[in-house]
Design an enzyme around this catalytic site. Structure first.
Site, PDB file in Angstrom:
ATOM      1  CG  MET A  24      -1.968  -1.104   1.210  1.00  0.00           C
ATOM      2  SD  MET A  24      -2.986  -1.117   2.698  1.00  0.00           S
ATOM      3  CE  MET A  24      -1.846  -1.853   3.873  1.00  0.00           C
TER       4      MET A  24
ATOM      5  CD  GLN B 169       2.523  -4.504  -5.970  1.00  0.00           C
ATOM      6  OE1 GLN B 169       2.214  -3.337  -5.790  1.00  0.00           O
ATOM      7  NE2 GLN B 169       1.689  -5.519  -5.757  1.00  0.00           N
TER       8      GLN B 169
ATOM      9  CB  CYS C 167      -2.464   0.069  -8.780  1.00  0.00           C
ATOM     10  SG  CYS C 167      -2.679   1.772  -8.197  1.00  0.00           S
TER      11      CYS C 167
ATOM     12  CG  HIS D 118      -8.677  -6.233  -4.741  1.00  0.00           C
ATOM     13  ND1 HIS D 118      -8.197  -5.039  -4.268  1.00  0.00           N
ATOM     14  CD2 HIS D 118      -9.992  -6.252  -4.399  1.00  0.00           C
ATOM     15  CE1 HIS D 118      -9.170  -4.373  -3.674  1.00  0.00           C
ATOM     16  NE2 HIS D 118     -10.275  -5.099  -3.758  1.00  0.00           N
TER      17      HIS D 118
ATOM     18  CG  ASN E 279      -6.487  -7.919  -1.349  1.00  0.00           C
ATOM     19  OD1 ASN E 279      -6.343  -7.039  -2.189  1.00  0.00           O
ATOM     20  ND2 ASN E 279      -6.500  -7.642  -0.065  1.00  0.00           N
TER      21      ASN E 279
ATOM     22  CG  ASP F  22     -14.985  -6.606   0.975  1.00  0.00           C
ATOM     23  OD1 ASP F  22     -14.529  -5.450   0.886  1.00  0.00           O
ATOM     24  OD2 ASP F  22     -15.939  -7.020   0.273  1.00  0.00           O
TER      25      ASP F  22
END
Length: 331
Positions: free
Chosen positions: A19, A72, A102, A171, A204, A206
């Site tokens: 992040m 990353q 992203c 995600h 990934n 929630d």
């Protein structure tokens, strides 16, 4: 036991998501202390690395105490991605991760991140370029697809596995969803049931409580969970989930003392890494997250924003601790 190349992880690992402005070395260190099994750097522009951009290079800093850790990278040019993978290899991380997830406009507009979801052939070429440029295990993080009319994660999973990647994190949202709406893990479950898929699949989206982590583990049968927003200012979530898995019971919630200790550790390590003044200035974005939901913290937050030295930090922590001890004695 889960393996990514030669990296051995626990049976059901918990991963800290990469992040921007969050998962830097000081915060990764804190999450490692509180149970994270695998962590990633903030995402790094391949073009930035090649230009020797100072901010991008600084993100390559890793330390032995946080291993295993991955770097990353993102980008939309094959040659740049290959070159950046070779640069990443020089700092000896445990793996290289490619960001195809992203959703922010400034990344997508460059044909990188989730922008690549519209062109699977390009995604495959970019991934091959990285895999062929490093001896390190390569993993990928991606989304379900560009939008609800273009969910292509099934094809992505198979084709990227063929390029030689060692794990895939999904995600469970589309790019169009950004971070809104409910993540749809049924797609992750379907990919896990695909007999052609042999690499670990991490889910990934929630996961914000031990109960939900256990529910999703049992319901969707992924190989591990990556936690992002729920870990911001709350590194305790990793051990809370692990404890709940083992016992079905909750660990006690972090006390004010626990929160203040985490802030002090984070600030000290940030000062060591970036220099005292800059480190403490950049801590400002974190205080509200550490004390989210704590009554009467608003006035103290203003004081934390005015801290420029660790000595001032220690004095304020002592004042804050004393206030809450007296407050709790009255309630």
């Amino acid at each position: 036991m889960i393996k990514i190349g030669n990296i051995e992880l626990p049976e059901f690992p918990l991963l800290l998501a990469p992040m921007e402005d969050v998962s830097d070395p000081p915060y990764r260190r804190l999450c490692k202390m509180h149970g994270a099994d695998l962590m990633y750097s903030e995402f790094i522009s391949s073009e930035g690395l090649i230009r020797d951009a100072m901010k991008s290079r600084k993100k390559l800093d890793i330390f032995d105490y946080e291993r295993p850790v991955g770097i990353q990278i993102f980008g939309g040019d094959e040659e740049a991605m290959a070159m950046s993978a070779r640069i990443v290899e020089t700092v000896n991380p445990d793996l290289v991760d490619i960001n195809f997830g992203c959703p922010v406009k400034k990344v997508v507009c460059k044909g990188a991140g989730a922008g690549v979801l519209k062109d699977i052939d390009l995604m495959v070429r970019l991934t091959k370029a990285v895999v062929s440029s490093t001896h390190l295990p390569v993993t990928v993080k991606a989304r379900l697809g560009w939008d609800s009319t273009c969910i292509n994660i099934d094809e992505v999973a198979e084709r990227l596995q063929e390029t030689g990647i060692k794990a895939l994190t999904i995600h469970a949202r589309t790019r169009a969803q950004m971070y809104k709406g409910e993540a749809d893990w049924e797609h992750i479950s379907r990919i896990k049931q695909n007999p052609n898929i042999e690499i670990p699949i991490f889910g990934n989206g929630d996961i914000d409580s031990p109960e939900k982590a256990l529910e999703y583990k049992q319901k969707y049968a992924c190989d591990g969970i990556m936690i992002g927003r729920a870990a911001i200012g709350y590194p305790w979530i990793f051990n809370e989930i692990k404890h709940f898995f083992k016992t079905g019971e909750h660990l006690p919630a972090p006390t004010i003392s626990d929160r203040l200790l985490a802030v002090r550790q984070h600030a000290e390590w940030s000062a060591e890494w970036k220099g005292e003044r800059l480190g403490l200035v950049e801590m400002r974005q974190h205080y509200g997250n550490y004390f989210r939901g704590v009554p009467h913290f608003k006035d103290f937050r203003k004081k934390f924003l005015e801290v420029f030295t660790l000595e001032e930090m220690d004095a304020l922590i002592k004042e804050t601790q004393q206030f809450y001890e007296e407050y709790q004695a009255q309630v």
